[in-house]
Design an enzyme around this catalytic site. Structure first.
Site, PDB file in Angstrom:
ATOM      1  N   ARG A  71     -17.757  39.654 -33.598  1.00  0.00           N
ATOM      2  CA  ARG A  71     -17.851  40.912 -32.842  1.00  0.00           C
ATOM      3  C   ARG A  71     -18.415  40.580 -31.460  1.00  0.00           C
ATOM      4  O   ARG A  71     -19.585  40.198 -31.342  1.00  0.00           O
ATOM      5  CB  ARG A  71     -18.761  41.882 -33.601  1.00  0.00           C
ATOM      6  N   LYS A  84     -26.896  39.043 -27.434  1.00  0.00           N
ATOM      7  CA  LYS A  84     -28.100  39.658 -28.014  1.00  0.00           C
ATOM      8  C   LYS A  84     -29.383  39.069 -27.431  1.00  0.00           C
ATOM      9  O   LYS A  84     -29.395  37.953 -26.911  1.00  0.00           O
ATOM     10  CB  LYS A  84     -28.065  39.519 -29.539  1.00  0.00           C
TER      11      LYS A  84
END
Ligand code: HH2
Length: 386
Positions: free
Chosen positions: A360, A326
């Site tokens: 995840r 991210k």
């Protein structure tokens, strides 16, 4: 459910309590040596006052804070003693939160006809069948390639495959439910025969979720926090669901990233949504929670969540984390999505240390090996064979 907060030092506690509107004179009543404090994140003032009346004679301090929140200053062991004698339902709930936060026992995670054993960390491999996902966009548009990619993730140790047909990166454009479903339908259908791992569908559209569950998926990963229509789909199809925190829509979610207390606010939202789903008939054992890193959070907000993931365990539900590649990782360690592997693995190790249950990720093999090492170090013993 109450939230158990641990402070590293007095300054940290002092700074946060001031922000929450707790008067300075109250600080002296707290024994910071006990380090763990209990927050109740969704409590009306009159309820907090009743709890204060109940606990005052027992020598326990309850302080109502801003934003329907109360802080209870009590050493955990003292609370356990209290619970042995007599307790109101609120107190029993607080005792449960302490046990969930502190116990090694993993929560159940089930769906109709299956379950996932969370006694060791589990990895969810990301499979975006989209042209524009921030990291793997355009790679798996063809179903054969997508199935091959899922098989590769399985060989690398993935436990779940999360299939998405819409990018939700900041500023992304929404797609219609029909377009979303047409991207993922063949991949979802082929998963159970050709891959044989539980499939989660990453969607905020109830109609897409229902079609995916009927085509073989068993979990719904809803970044919009499981609204009422989605709750109904999860209930009627017997699915498990991940409830994620977000504010606004992907197109505008980064416009406001301010919070009174980012973890407290996220927790209160997740708790509310879990309660709604349970009240609507979804068994608690089918729900997991996710703080939603990068969704309406700035770099500091993401980092604060990363450093306080253990608090999420107080809810007694499995915790899923999506830190992989991210933007906030790029901002702190440099590089584009492809250069964020090391930072993503650091995030996995830090989260594992705090008892996060599911991860995840894009880089399955590397994460599986990191988690094996990190969880053995956390337990202080060699891993059991898989
Ligand atoms: N992050 C993304 C998508 N879905 N689901 C959960 N539960 N938690 C997350 O943090 C999360 C998520 C965004 O990442 P990605 O799928 O890699 O990118 P994109 O949205 O661009 O497809």
């Amino acid at each position: 459910m109450a939230r158990v907060r641990t402070y590293r030092n007095y300054q940290e506690a002092w700074g946060e309590w001031r922000r929450l509107g707790i008067p300075d004179r109250a600080f002296t009543r707290f024994d910071l040596a006990s380090r763990q404090f209990i927050f109740i994140d969704s409590i009306a003032l009159d309820e907090a006052t009743a709890l204060r009346e109940e606990l005052m004679p027992k020598g326990v301090t309850v302080l109502p804070c801003r934003g329907d929140r109360a802080l209870i200053a009590i050493a955990p062991l003292a609370l356990e003693d209290l619970l042995l004698t007599e307790a109101s339902p609120r107190l029993v709930e607080i005792g449960e939160a302490l046990r969930f936060r502190n116990d090694a026992e993993p929560p159940l995670f089930e769906w109709s006809g299956g379950s996932l054993d969370l006694s060791r960390p589990r990895v969810m491999g990301i499979l975006n069948v989209t042209p524009d996902s921030f990291s793997d966009g355009g790679r798996n548009l063809d179903a054969d390639t997508a199935v091959r990619c899922a098989l590769e993730m399985k060989n690398e140790g993935a436990d779940v495959i999360d299939i998405g047909g819409e990018s939700t990166r900041p500023g992304s454009a929404p797609v219609t439910p029909d377009e979303e479903w047409s991207r993922i339908s063949e991949v979802v259908r082929r998963m159970s025969d050709e891959v044989g791992l539980p499939v989660s569908v990453d969607t905020r559209r109830p109609e897409v979720a229902r079609r995916a569950l009927r085509a073989g998926a068993v979990m719904v990963n809803d970044i919009s926090g499981l609204r009422d229509e989605m709750i109904e789909v999860v209930r009627t199809e017997g699915a498990a669901a991940f409830v994620m925190h977000m504010r606004g829509e992907p197109a505008n979610m980064q416009d406001d990233t301010r919070y009174v207390d980012v973890v407290g606010d996220v927790y209160a939202f997740l708790e509310r949504q879990v309660r709604r789903a349970v009240a609507a008939g979804v068994p608690r054992e089918r729900l997991a929670i996710d703080p939603g890193l990068g969704f309406a959070k700035d770099v500091d907000g993401n980092l604060e969540i990363m450093s306080r993931l253990d608090e999420l365990r107080s809810m007694g539900r499995p915790v899923l984390l999506g830190a992989s590649r991210k933007t906030f990782l790029g901002k702190i360690s440099g590089g584009g999505p492809e250069e964020r592997l090391e930072a993503s693995l650091a995030a996995a190790a830090v989260a594992c240390w705090q008892g996060v249950h599911l991860f995840r990720v894009h880089d399955v093999g590397e994460t599986v090996r990191t988690l094996k090492a990190a969880s053995a170090m956390r337990a202080g013993i060699s891993p059991r064979s898989p």
